[in-house]
Design a protein around this motif. Structure first.
Motif, short mmCIF file in Angstrom:
data_model
loop_
_atom_site.label_atom_id
_atom_site.label_comp_id
_atom_site.label_asym_id
_atom_site.label_seq_id
_atom_site.Cartn_x
_atom_site.Cartn_y
_atom_site.Cartn_z
N ASP C 207 0.84 -1.21 0.00
CA ASP C 207 0.00 0.00 0.00
C ASP C 207 0.86 1.26 0.00
O ASP C 207 0.49 2.26 -0.61
CB ASP C 207 -1.01 -0.01 1.15
N GLY C 208 2.04 1.16 0.65
CA GLY C 208 2.97 2.29 0.64
C GLY C 208 3.49 2.55 -0.77
O GLY C 208 3.56 3.69 -1.23
N LYS C 209 3.84 1.45 -1.46
CA LYS C 209 4.35 1.61 -2.84
C LYS C 209 3.29 2.18 -3.76
O LYS C 209 3.59 2.94 -4.68
CB LYS C 209 4.80 0.24 -3.38
N VAL C 210 2.06 1.79 -3.53
CA VAL C 210 0.97 2.36 -4.33
C VAL C 210 0.84 3.84 -4.01
O VAL C 210 0.70 4.69 -4.89
CB VAL C 210 -0.36 1.62 -4.05
N LYS C 211 0.92 4.14 -2.71
CA LYS C 211 0.75 5.52 -2.26
C LYS C 211 1.76 6.44 -2.90
O LYS C 211 1.41 7.54 -3.34
CB LYS C 211 0.92 5.58 -0.73
N ASN C 212 3.03 6.01 -2.96
CA ASN C 212 4.01 6.93 -3.53
C ASN C 212 4.17 6.78 -5.05
O ASN C 212 5.11 7.31 -5.65
CB ASN C 212 5.35 6.85 -2.81
N GLY C 213 3.23 6.04 -5.66
CA GLY C 213 3.20 6.00 -7.12
C GLY C 213 4.22 5.06 -7.74
O GLY C 213 4.47 5.11 -8.95
N GLU C 214 4.82 4.19 -6.90
CA GLU C 214 5.84 3.28 -7.40
C GLU C 214 5.20 2.09 -8.13
O GLU C 214 5.71 1.60 -9.11
CB GLU C 214 6.61 2.75 -6.19
N PHE C 215 4.08 1.66 -7.57
CA PHE C 215 3.36 0.51 -8.11
C PHE C 215 2.25 1.06 -8.99
O PHE C 215 1.29 1.67 -8.52
CB PHE C 215 2.78 -0.30 -6.94
N THR C 216 2.37 0.89 -10.31
CA THR C 216 1.40 1.52 -11.21
C THR C 216 0.58 0.46 -11.93
O THR C 216 0.71 -0.74 -11.66
CB THR C 216 2.12 2.36 -12.29
N TRP C 217 -0.23 0.90 -12.86
CA TRP C 217 -1.08 -0.05 -13.57
C TRP C 217 -0.28 -1.02 -14.43
O TRP C 217 -0.75 -2.13 -14.71
CB TRP C 217 -2.16 0.68 -14.39
N SER C 218 0.91 -0.62 -14.81
CA SER C 218 1.75 -1.58 -15.54
C SER C 218 2.10 -2.77 -14.66
O SER C 218 2.13 -3.91 -15.12
CB SER C 218 3.03 -0.89 -16.01
N ASP C 219 2.32 -2.49 -13.35
CA ASP C 219 2.61 -3.58 -12.42
C ASP C 219 1.36 -4.44 -12.21
O ASP C 219 1.45 -5.67 -12.12
CB ASP C 219 3.09 -3.02 -11.08
N VAL C 220 0.21 -3.76 -12.12
CA VAL C 220 -1.04 -4.52 -11.97
C VAL C 220 -1.15 -5.49 -13.15
O VAL C 220 -1.45 -6.68 -12.97
CB VAL C 220 -2.26 -3.57 -11.93
N TYR C 221 -0.85 -4.98 -14.35
CA TYR C 221 -0.95 -5.82 -15.54
C TYR C 221 -0.01 -7.01 -15.45
O TYR C 221 -0.40 -8.16 -15.68
CB TYR C 221 -0.63 -4.98 -16.78
N MET C 222 1.24 -6.71 -15.06
CA MET C 222 2.24 -7.76 -15.00
C MET C 222 1.83 -8.88 -14.05
O MET C 222 1.91 -10.06 -14.38
CB MET C 222 3.55 -7.13 -14.54
N TRP C 223 1.39 -8.49 -12.87
CA TRP C 223 1.00 -9.50 -11.87
C TRP C 223 -0.27 -10.23 -12.29
O TRP C 223 -0.42 -11.43 -12.04
CB TRP C 223 0.85 -8.87 -10.49
N ALA C 224 -1.18 -9.50 -12.90
CA ALA C 224 -2.41 -10.14 -13.38
C ALA C 224 -2.05 -11.23 -14.39
O ALA C 224 -2.61 -12.33 -14.38
CB ALA C 224 -3.32 -9.11 -14.02
N LYS C 225 -1.09 -10.92 -15.22
CA LYS C 225 -0.67 -11.87 -16.23
C LYS C 225 -0.03 -13.10 -15.57
O LYS C 225 -0.32 -14.25 -15.95
CB LYS C 225 0.33 -11.20 -17.17
#
Lengths: 289, 314, 539
Positions: C207-225
């Motif tokens: 949640d911290g990484k999301v908060k500071n913008g480190e974890f973006t939708w590209s990461d969501v895509y990667m993990w979803a895949k």
């Protein structure tokens, strides 16, 4: 009843089977609705694992609640009564008005008769949802200030306004039914010196019972299921607006809606079953009453 | 003179209730609606907008939308197909049901009539819910699950999303079922008005059910046929409630599940604002189409000939 | 018979004429009584009560209209409770006036409630209190259907200041205050902990990484895949429909906007919209997100898929947390609070790409007062202002921290004021709520006891406390009368993109074309920016 003596039985079997096949989607669809009303989950595919017997939906509905937790208890009896008042009111007004008008359009020759028929038909081209704007204006203008009669007035207004929407159709229907009565029946009355009004009441009305029933049935159903007029004008709720307002694709517990929907159907089914003897009772060859 | 006076009283007795109702709740509102179509009326705010005259603005806005909306062509096509096919189903389906139940025993006949009346009896939302689950495009859909059980298909078919015919079939089916009951009841009551002697005599002469229907029954209920046909045509042109939720719940494709009436309804009332001025203008446009269509049907079906002068009048 | 009919006709006509005269004749009298509000609640309530008593009023009748999910009934019971609290103040001060709530009207569909309010308000038949989405507030205010409470609120600055400022802003129209916030929510991204563990997604501090913008939708895509490759059915499930503006979070997450406060117009921010549609398109093409999600069934598909762990990510709402505990989505039963906590991780909606900010979206509900509030009562014309002041005091009372906190806990919405947020962290209070050991109207207690039993427990309260930080990142959908029409167009475009009927580029053009087709919508919408042709996803 109709031509029992001479009809070959075989054909009737074939006909029944054919209709039954055509009715399958209806039977399946509505059966699933009723089954779901006794389940914790909607039964939609033929997978028996989605059926878990419960009476909770029905208990909730009888308490006027359409939610598993929370929600507000609506006075379901009162709501049913409101619906009945509106539906019976509409049925009564429509039947009376159209039985009167249908007779004269069928039996009395006067100038403008044809035009009146066409006007009635053309009126129907105007959708109720647009008409409602004008009807609303009139309501606004005539709305009573006194709080005591507001409720009564709103019932009266809904009944008459909604009935008016059914009038063109019912008058046309009634005219058609009066047309089928042989003229001789009426003559016998007129020769006896009775006025047209007496003839209408004593001779003609008993003869067109099926027509009256058909008209009353449609008017009743129109009042029973109306949403737009009722929601806009009636202060109280009816079953139709109650269900409509509580059906929400995301939150609603659909099995409860299914129970409410089934409950909603019951009075109309009873109405139909008790009234349908009339529908079948056709012209029987003699003059009654 | 006296006779004429008497006729007038008689006529007014028969016609005045209808006249009052029609004038009060049809003609007056109709004129008001036409007037409102030239105002900016919205959100039921009569006191604010009643005098805010905008000329042809609402008409202009509608026609502009018709021209420029990329989905409008689909809507128009859908309207034509929907009204045409549903009308045929309504009238002939109703007739077929009425005739069929006429020839069978009373008990099954009345059960079938009740069954076919159910769509008209159900609250629209619940009725929509029944077909929503029935035609659902995934394996939860009743139809899909039946076909899969029978081994006809292996993958669920998204019925409502197959454009255009899948979506059309569903909206026609759903509305057709409601309309059929209307024809059925009207024709059934009309058939029951026909003197039984005629049917029995024909039977004795050895006529088949089909011959009886064609030669005796159908000609006797011509008036009702004309009426149901014209009436249903006008109804279908302006109906939308049975489509609204099917589209709203994404059961059918939005473009090919939307008729002109629904399109107009959605534009005027569907989205936050309640634009009565626009709705009124659309109603005027729709009813012009309806009136023209109505007259054509009446002409084609020889309404004039059927409006016989009442015999033996005084 | 004939006579009777003629009579009937005459009667109807007479009625029409007569009532026409009545409504024409009832002119507006200016009201004479008015109380200066001081900000001291008891003192003001007493002053209002005295004014009513002096005018011979012994009972004030009000009605309350609310709508929403069935667990949010405090939207009307809050008013019932407020009435009781004011009645008690009056009783203590010897004032013989009583407030009665005559009608509590609560329906599931807030759009239906709004439609009914619109048509019945001009007739004086709508509820005196109306809780609904802030999205309708501008229209209602513009038409004069709700009360402007700006002047009354001046005396209650301390109460107003306790509300979150963004929510107070949502209750305003053209700078004037038209209501008080009732509740709000956030729309977290839920992550299945079991699936994450299986594919090696470390949730610690995510949640911290999301908060500071480190974890973006590209990461969501990667993990979803990765999840999909490991055999999980889906990578992402999201909400559907246009009534709930969930997916527009993407616009904000890509740094776009939907509304320009300077021009007062809606905005189609082409680059952000394009990126949003592109992400949807990419997810659907790679089979990570069902292409027909827009026609999925809520109760039979969307929720079961999520609670049965057939997806890694789910964009939902805070209310999901208790919904899963009260509805039977999991193989015919509901989840226990422990299960929900064990299976679900939650964060903000991640930033679209590096450099953007994470977001969430709220759609606050507002307590509004009918501009004809009190009309059912005697001497309305003379005492109009007093009735309005009383209605305002009732809304202030209904915003009492404990009432607001009860609503939040039992419906899993977020509190709207700081005092209520503090209360939900108070263990003792929570325990009292669980046992309904609170000072509440018996009728209210009776009506909420089943919800309380099902939802009040430390796990749920902890969840609410943990997500309330999201309000700092919240965006509101524009409260513009034309916004629902635009939202509908967006929804259509998303559906087409997901199904593969349109490319993201076609869909953007489709949106523009649709907007331009309606001249009235076109006047209210600005289209800005260009399609970023070379934009890549995932990065």
């Amino acid at each position: 009843m109709k031509d029992v003596e001479t009809r070959p039985r075989r054909y009737s079997r074939v006909i029944i089977l054919t209709i039954l096949l055509a009715s399958l989607p209806l039977i399946v669809g509505f059966s699933l609705l009723v089954i779901s009303s006794f389940s914790t989950e909607m039964v939609t595919n033929l997978n028996p694992s989605s059926f878990h017997l419960t009476l909770e939906n029905w208990i909730s509905v009888f308490h006027g609640k359409l939610a598993t937790t929370g929600g507000i208890r609506a006075p379901i009896l009162r709501i049913t009564l409101n619906t009945l008042i509106v539906a019976l009111g509409v049925a009564g007004v429509v039947t009376a008005v159209s039985a009167l008008a249908g007779y004269s359009l069928s039996r009395v020759n006067f100038r403008g008769r044809k035009h009146m028929m066409i006007l009635l038909l053309v009126l129907h081209a105007f959708p109720g949802v647009a008409l409602i704007v004008g009807v609303y204006l009139l309501y606004r203008l005539t709305f009573p200030q006194s709080m005591d009669i507001v409720r009564l007035y709103s019932f009266m207004y809904v009944i008459f306004a909604r009935a008016a929407l059914e009038i063109p159709m019912s008058v046309w229907l009634m005219k058609g039914f009066f047309d089928t009565i042989p003229w001789e029946f009426e003559w016998s009355g007129i020769i006896d010196g009775a006025s047209r009004i007496t003839v209408w009441r004593k001779i003609m009305l008993p003869l067109i019972k099926p027509g009256i029933l058909a008209v009353a049935l449609f008017a009743f159903l129109a009042g029973w299921q109306d949403i737009i007029y009722v929601r806009t004008f009636l202060i109280d709720q009816t079953l139709a607006t109650f269900i409509e307002a509580n059906i929400e694709a995301e939150f609603s517990h659909m099995p409860m809606i299914a129970a409410a929907g089934t409950l909603y159907l019951l009075p109309t089914i009873i109405f139909f079953i008790t009234a349908q003897q009339l529908l079948l009772q056709g012209y029987s060859g003699g003059i009654k009453g | 003179m006296n006779v004429k006076r008497e006729k007038l009283t008689t006529l007014s007795f028969f016609l005045s209730p209808m006249a009052v109702m029609v004038v009060l709740f049809y003609l007056v509102p109709l004129i008001m609606t036409v007037y409102i179509s030239f105002t900016r009326m919205r959100n039921w705010n009569v006191s604010k907008y009643l005098t805010e005259f905008v000329g042809f603005y609402n008409y202009h806005r509608l026609l502009y939308m018709f021209q420029h909306d990329p989905t409008f062509k689909a809507v128009l096509l859908t309207t034509v197909v929907f009204v045409g096919i549903t009308l045929i189903i309504n009238v002939f389906g109703g007739l077929a049901l009425a005739l069929a139940t006429f020839f069978i025993e009373d008990k099954p006949a009345s059960a079938f009539r009740l069954l076919w009346l159910l769509p008209r009896m159900s609250p629209i939302a619940v009725y929509s819910l029944v077909w929503y689950y029935f035609f659902h495009g995934s394996e939860i859909g009743t139809l899909n699950s039946i076909l899969m059980k029978l081994g006809v298909i292996s993958q669920p078919i998204p019925w409502g999303q197959i454009v255009p015919w899948g979506a059309w079939s569903i909206i026609i089916f759903v509305n057709g079922l409601v309309g059929v009951s209307f024809g059925m009841i009207v024709f059934t009551s009309a058939l029951n008005q026909i003197p039984k002697e005629l049917v029995i005599a024909a039977r004795v002469d050895g006529a088949s059910s089909w011959q009886i229907s064609r030669r005796i029954l159908i000609p006797m209920i011509r008036w009702h046929l004309l009426y149901v046909l014209t009436w249903q045509f006008l109804s279908l042109l302006t109906t939308y409630p049975h489509l609204f939720l099917l589209v709203q719940w994404d059961l059918v494709n939005g473009d090919y599940g939307t008729t002109l009436a629904l399109y107009v309804f959605n534009t005027a009332f569907g989205m936050g604002e309640q634009d009565q001025g626009l709705a009124a203008a659309a109603a005027v446009l729709l009813s012009v189409i309806g009136i023209i269509g109505g007259f054509v049907t009446l002409k084609v079906l020889k309404f004039e000939r059927m409006m016989k002068r009442p015999r033996g009048d005084f | 018979m004939r006579a009777r009919v003629i009579w009937l006709v005459a009667l109807v006509l007479l009625g029409v004429v007569a009532s026409g005269c009545i409504s024409g004749g009832g002119g507006t009298q200016t009201s004479s009584a008015k109380i200066q509000l001081t900000g001291d609640f008891t003192k003001d309530a007493v002053a209002v009560g005295k004014a009513l008593q002096q005018n011979g009023i012994s009972e004030v009748r009000f009605s309350a209209w609310g709508s929403g999910d069935p667990n949010s009934v405090m939207r009307v019971y809050g008013i019932v409770e407020a009435a009781r609290r004011i009645n008690r103040i009056w009783e203590k001060n010897g004032i013989k006036v009583k407030i009665t709530i005559t009608d509590t009207h609560y329906v599931a569909s807030f759009q239906d409630a709004y439609k009914e309010y619109l048509s019945k308000q001009p007739l004086g038949q709508a509820g005196d209190f109306f809780v609904n989405s802030y999205a309708f507030l501008p229209t209602l205010a513009d038409e004069g259907y709700i009360l402007d409470i700006t002047d009354y609120a001046k005396a209650y600055k301390s109460v107003i200041d306790d509300f979150y400022p963004s929510l107070i802003e949502a209750s305003k129209f053209k700078g004037r205050l038209y209501g008080l916030p009732q509740d709000t929510e956030a729309r977290p991204l839920y992550i299945r902990k079991d699936v994450a563990a299986r594919i090696g997604l470390n949730l610690n501090g995510l949640d911290g990484k999301v908060k500071n913008g480190e974890f973006t939708w590209s990461d969501v895509y990667m993990w979803a895949k990765k999840a999909k490759e490991s055999g999980v059915e889906w990578g992402l499930i999201h909400r559907k429909g246009s009534a709930h503006p969930d997916l527009i979070q993407f616009i904000f997450a890509f740094g776009g906007k939907l509304y320009d406060p300077n021009t007062g117009k809606l905005v189609v921010d082409v680059p952000a919209v394009y990126k949003w549609l592109y992400v949807e398109w990419k997810f659907a093409r790679d089979g990570l997100l069902p292409k027909d999600i827009m026609s999925w069934d809520w109760a039979k598909q969307i929720h079961p898929t999520v609670v049965e762990g057939k997806t890694l990510f789910d964009i939902g709402g805070t209310w999901y947390w208790t919904e899963w505990q009260t509805k039977q989505y999991y193989n015919g039963r509901s989840l226990t609070p422990e299960e929900v906590r064990k299976w679900f991780y939650y964060t903000l909606f991640p930033a679209g790409e590096k450099g953007d900010k994470p977001v969430t979206l709220s759609q606050p509900f507002i307590w509004m007062i009918n501009s004809k509030a009190g009309q059912q009562n005697p001497k309305y014309d003379e005492l109009k202002d007093v009735y309005h002041e009383l209605a305002f005091l009732m809304v202030v009372k209904a915003s009492d921290p404990d009432i607001n906190a009860i609503h939040s806990v039992i419906s899993a919405h977020l509190p709207v004021r700081k005092a209520a947020a503090k209360l939900i962290k108070d263990e003792k209070w929570l325990n009292d709520l669980k046992n309904l050991n609170l000072d509440l109207d018996p009728a209210v207690k009776d009506n909420i006891k089943d919800i309380v039993k099902a939802t009040v427990n430390p796990i749920n309260a902890e969840f609410l406390a943990n997500v309330s930080y999201m309000l700092e990142y919240t965006h509101l959908a524009p409260a513009h009368p034309k916004y629902p029409a635009l939202a509908d167009i967006f929804k259509e475009a998303v559906d087409r993109v997901l199904r593969g009927e349109m490319t993201p580029k076609d869909a953007v053009n489709f949106i523009i074309q649709k907007v331009k087709a309606d001249s009235e919508l076109a006047q209210n919408v600005e289209i800005v920016g260009k399609i970023p042709e070379n934009w890549k996803f995932p990065q």
